[in-house]
Design a protein around this motif. Structure first.
Motif, short mmCIF file in Angstrom:
data_model
loop_
_atom_site.label_atom_id
_atom_site.label_comp_id
_atom_site.label_asym_id
_atom_site.label_seq_id
_atom_site.Cartn_x
_atom_site.Cartn_y
_atom_site.Cartn_z
N LEU A 8 4.90 -4.64 3.95
CA LEU A 8 3.58 -4.99 3.53
C LEU A 8 3.64 -5.74 2.17
O LEU A 8 3.24 -7.62 2.25
CB LEU A 8 2.73 -4.03 3.32
CG LEU A 8 0.98 -4.17 2.84
CD1 LEU A 8 0.07 -4.51 4.07
CD2 LEU A 8 0.76 -3.28 2.33
N ARG A 9 4.05 -5.78 1.13
CA ARG A 9 4.52 -6.84 0.49
C ARG A 9 4.96 -8.00 0.17
O ARG A 9 4.46 -8.96 0.10
CB ARG A 9 5.15 -5.89 -1.39
CG ARG A 9 5.58 -6.90 -2.41
CD ARG A 9 5.58 -5.67 -4.15
NE ARG A 9 6.54 -5.70 -3.11
CZ ARG A 9 8.01 -4.65 -3.21
NH1 ARG A 9 7.07 -3.23 -2.98
NH2 ARG A 9 9.15 -4.08 -2.17
N GLU A 10 6.18 -8.04 1.03
CA GLU A 10 6.85 -8.42 0.80
C GLU A 10 6.31 -9.68 2.51
O GLU A 10 6.66 -10.97 1.92
CB GLU A 10 8.23 -7.91 1.85
CG GLU A 10 9.52 -7.65 0.56
CD GLU A 10 10.83 -7.18 1.36
OE1 GLU A 10 10.81 -7.41 1.86
OE2 GLU A 10 11.34 -6.51 -0.42
N ALA A 13 4.20 -11.63 0.99
CA ALA A 13 4.05 -12.68 0.03
C ALA A 13 4.62 -14.08 0.55
O ALA A 13 4.83 -15.01 0.71
CB ALA A 13 5.53 -12.14 -1.12
N LEU A 14 4.86 -13.55 2.06
CA LEU A 14 5.95 -14.25 3.07
C LEU A 14 4.73 -15.84 3.15
O LEU A 14 4.51 -17.15 3.44
CB LEU A 14 6.08 -14.05 4.16
CG LEU A 14 7.51 -13.67 4.39
CD1 LEU A 14 8.04 -12.50 5.39
CD2 LEU A 14 9.00 -14.49 4.25
N THR A 21 -5.25 -7.95 -3.17
CA THR A 21 -6.52 -8.60 -2.68
C THR A 21 -6.33 -8.01 -1.25
O THR A 21 -7.46 -8.41 -0.84
CB THR A 21 -6.33 -9.92 -2.33
OG1 THR A 21 -4.98 -10.24 -2.11
CG2 THR A 21 -6.09 -10.32 -4.12
N LEU A 22 -5.70 -7.35 -0.51
CA LEU A 22 -5.57 -7.37 0.69
C LEU A 22 -6.83 -6.37 1.12
O LEU A 22 -6.21 -5.14 0.44
CB LEU A 22 -4.20 -6.21 1.58
CG LEU A 22 -3.15 -7.25 1.47
CD1 LEU A 22 -1.97 -7.00 2.12
CD2 LEU A 22 -3.75 -8.83 1.81
N VAL A 32 -3.87 -4.40 10.50
CA VAL A 32 -4.79 -5.71 10.40
C VAL A 32 -5.59 -5.59 9.42
O VAL A 32 -6.90 -4.67 8.58
CB VAL A 32 -5.66 -5.69 11.48
CG1 VAL A 32 -6.29 -7.06 11.28
CG2 VAL A 32 -5.02 -5.42 12.70
N TYR A 33 -5.15 -6.76 8.05
CA TYR A 33 -5.87 -7.16 6.79
C TYR A 33 -6.71 -8.48 6.18
O TYR A 33 -6.29 -9.24 6.99
CB TYR A 33 -4.78 -7.27 5.25
CG TYR A 33 -3.75 -5.69 5.52
CD1 TYR A 33 -3.97 -4.74 5.09
CD2 TYR A 33 -2.54 -5.77 6.07
CE1 TYR A 33 -3.36 -3.59 4.58
CE2 TYR A 33 -2.13 -4.82 6.82
CZ TYR A 33 -2.12 -3.21 5.47
OH TYR A 33 -1.85 -2.55 5.51
#
Length: 317
Positions: A8-10, A13-14, A21-22, A32-33
């Motif tokens: 999720l984090r990586e 970031a892409l 903030t998601l 879905v975010y």
């Protein structure tokens, strides 16, 4: 579904997002975010997939981007920081397709309220579809995306009712007789009903191209008609009373952007029936066995009409 925190984090970031903030929107076929950056809303999606299905997802997203670049109001794709429409990520044996789009303005319409579900919307719905069909005739991508045969074979096998499965076989035999000219057949949305577009001040923005497919343009028109019949109009659930007027307004908008030969217009009723078959197969599986009374009544009504070869609507004139 849940996504590994590292993925999720990586993945976020892409696409220039921070996990802090998601906001999760859930999702049946993926995670879905939504989030806001610099005052603009975005949708970020993580979809578990097989390796050999990645080209299909990429091509579907490329098709959406093509439509956006040619003036169709869609939830527009946003490139990753690597310049990719879709990023591939892996968590152990699980592969994810990660992609992002601008958040569409507006809201879903309510068929019970004629102030928003009215002739103007029906024309806009048709105009939007007509523009998509005009553009798909010049689209050269989508070689990995499936076609109607794959859809029919999947639905036939998925349908739990043998009597209805036989009607799928009859439908496949009919579809097999139809030609596939470029001005009536191509890559379509394949699910363009009111839950898959948002409306803002009368303007439609199309979302969710997950099941876009190579199909006849009349498939999309049949979908619109079937869902219009299902929703009714201001509480009126009689499709034979409502659909002729809906169809007239819808096609006024459609023909502003695209023209279909009269042969295909004569087939529209069969494609409304095609959608009923598909919806019966889907919701026989998606609605749990402990169904709400209205769900069971809906399935029983569809099944009765399917087995009796009763058209969804008697006439569109």
């Amino acid at each position: 579904m849940q996504v590994n925190e590292t993925i999720l984090r990586e993945g976020a970031a892409l696409f220039g997002a921070n996990t802090a903030t998601l906001h999760s929107l859930g999702g049946m076929d993926g995670a879905v975010y939504t989030y806001t950056r610099d005052g603009k809303g975005y949708i970020l999606k993580f979809v578990p997939t097989a390796e050999d299905n990645l080209p299909v997802i990429v091509e579907k997203w490329d098709f959406v981007n093509y439509l956006a670049e040619h003036g169709v109001s869609v939830s527009r794709p946003v490139m990753s920081r690597n310049g990719q429409l879709v990023e591939r990520m892996q968590d152990g044996d699980q592969v994810y397709a990660v992609f992002q789009a601008e958040k569409a303005p507006g809201k879903h319409v309510d068929g019970r309220h004629t102030a928003e579900y009215n002739a103007g919307l029906f024309r806009e719905w048709g105009r939007t579809m007509g523009k998509m069909h005009a553009l798909t005739q010049n689209y050269t991508g989508g070689k990995h995306i499936g076609d109607w045969r794959g859809e029919v074979h999947f639905m036939t096998g998925w349908c739990p009712d043998e009597a209805v499965r036989e009607k799928w076989r009859v439908m496949e035999a009919y579809l097999s007789t139809l030609p596939q000219p470029c001005d009536a057949y191509g890559l379509i949305h394949n699910d363009l009903h009111p839950h898959n577009f948002l409306v803002d001040r009368g303007r439609i923005t199309v979302i969710d191209f997950d099941v876009c497919n190579h199909h006849w343009f009349t498939t999309d028109i049949g979908i619109a008609l079937f869902h219009a019949a299902w929703m009714g109009y201001g509480g009126d659930q009689d499709p034979n009373a409502f659909l002729p007027g809906f169809y007239a307004r819808f096609m006024e908008g459609y023909t502003e952007e695209n023209t279909l030969d009269s042969f295909w217009l004569q087939q529209v009723g069969r494609f409304v029936d095609y959608r009923r078959l598909l919806m019966f197969s889907v919701f026989s599986n998606e609605w749990p066995e402990a169904r709400q009374p209205w769900q069971q009544q809906t399935l029983d009504h569809w099944r009765q009409g399917i087995l009796a070869d009763q058209p969804v609507v008697e006439t569109l004139q």
